[in-house]
Design a protein around this motif. Sequence first.
Motif, mmCIF file in Angstrom:
data_model
loop_
_atom_site.group_PDB
_atom_site.id
_atom_site.type_symbol
_atom_site.label_atom_id
_atom_site.label_comp_id
_atom_site.label_asym_id
_atom_site.label_seq_id
_atom_site.Cartn_x
_atom_site.Cartn_y
_atom_site.Cartn_z
ATOM 1 N N TYR A 85 0.411 9.382 22.124
ATOM 2 C CA TYR A 85 1.503 9.030 21.209
ATOM 3 C C TYR A 85 0.894 8.192 20.091
ATOM 4 C CZ TYR A 85 4.445 10.715 24.941
ATOM 5 O OH TYR A 85 5.035 11.506 25.889
ATOM 6 N N CYS A 86 0.917 8.731 18.874
ATOM 7 C CA CYS A 86 0.237 8.111 17.737
ATOM 8 C C CYS A 86 1.237 7.491 16.764
ATOM 9 C CB CYS A 86 -0.590 9.154 16.996
ATOM 10 S SG CYS A 86 -1.860 9.899 18.029
ATOM 11 N N PHE A 87 0.908 6.308 16.303
ATOM 12 C CA PHE A 87 1.721 5.609 15.314
ATOM 13 C C PHE A 87 1.183 5.977 13.936
ATOM 14 C CE2 PHE A 87 1.891 3.150 19.177
ATOM 15 C CZ PHE A 87 3.240 2.948 19.334
ATOM 16 N N GLU A 88 1.875 6.875 13.261
ATOM 17 C CA GLU A 88 1.422 7.337 11.947
ATOM 18 C C GLU A 88 1.382 6.195 10.938
ATOM 19 O OE1 GLU A 88 0.283 10.606 11.307
ATOM 20 O OE2 GLU A 88 0.358 10.588 13.489
ATOM 21 N N THR A 89 2.189 5.178 11.140
ATOM 22 C CA THR A 89 2.173 4.044 10.210
ATOM 23 C C THR A 89 0.959 3.157 10.443
ATOM 24 O OG1 THR A 89 3.587 2.762 11.689
ATOM 25 C CG2 THR A 89 4.676 3.988 9.906
ATOM 26 N N LEU A 90 0.216 3.401 11.524
ATOM 27 C CA LEU A 90 -1.001 2.644 11.807
ATOM 28 C C LEU A 90 -2.240 3.506 11.599
ATOM 29 C CD1 LEU A 90 0.035 0.635 15.000
ATOM 30 C CD2 LEU A 90 0.057 -0.098 12.626
ATOM 31 N N ALA A 91 -2.157 4.471 10.687
ATOM 32 C CA ALA A 91 -3.303 5.314 10.358
ATOM 33 C C ALA A 91 -4.167 4.609 9.318
ATOM 34 C CB ALA A 91 -2.826 6.656 9.818
ATOM 35 N N ASN A 92 -5.493 4.738 9.479
ATOM 36 C CA ASN A 92 -6.411 4.069 8.562
ATOM 37 C C ASN A 92 -7.737 4.810 8.526
ATOM 38 O OD1 ASN A 92 -7.522 2.177 6.854
ATOM 39 N ND2 ASN A 92 -7.823 0.637 8.433
ATOM 40 N N GLY B 43 -8.818 7.927 8.530
ATOM 41 C CA GLY B 43 -9.106 8.996 9.476
ATOM 42 C C GLY B 43 -8.917 8.617 10.935
ATOM 43 N N TRP B 44 -8.443 7.411 11.191
ATOM 44 C CA TRP B 44 -8.199 6.940 12.549
ATOM 45 C C TRP B 44 -6.720 6.626 12.692
ATOM 46 C CZ3 TRP B 44 -11.991 6.304 16.349
ATOM 47 C CH2 TRP B 44 -13.299 6.564 15.920
ATOM 48 N N VAL B 45 -6.196 6.776 13.906
ATOM 49 C CA VAL B 45 -4.801 6.487 14.164
ATOM 50 C C VAL B 45 -4.715 5.700 15.473
ATOM 51 C CG1 VAL B 45 -4.355 8.672 15.346
ATOM 52 C CG2 VAL B 45 -2.487 7.495 14.218
#
Length: 110
Positions: free
Chosen positions: A65-72, A74-76
């Motif tokens: 489960y990935c938090f798209e708002t915590l993408a940076n 190329g990393w999530v």
Amino acid sequence: AASWPGAAQAGAAVRPGAQSKAASGARTGPAHDGPQFVPRRVAEAYSPKTASHGEMELSVGELVYCFETLANKGWVFGFTCDANHAVQKKGWAPAALLAVAEAEPEVAHA
């Protein structure tokens, strides 16, 4: 009110400049009161040499489960859960190794 799995950990993971728009299909936590996340399936295994920056090991087919708002860059940031929805592991994962997937259906509890 109960919070969704990983809420406290996600709040601690925010880095300056790490904010981005949530992807379409993003969902909120089970109680619908937390940040949006997107279920993704691991397409290629990943084993970090170190976890000095909070990297998470990934196995093919695993649901993250990935938090798209915590993408940076190329990393999530994301987490995995067991059958009882308890967080098993959390950390940063290479976004390129994750494919959008439907979440496993929630089980109704009596």
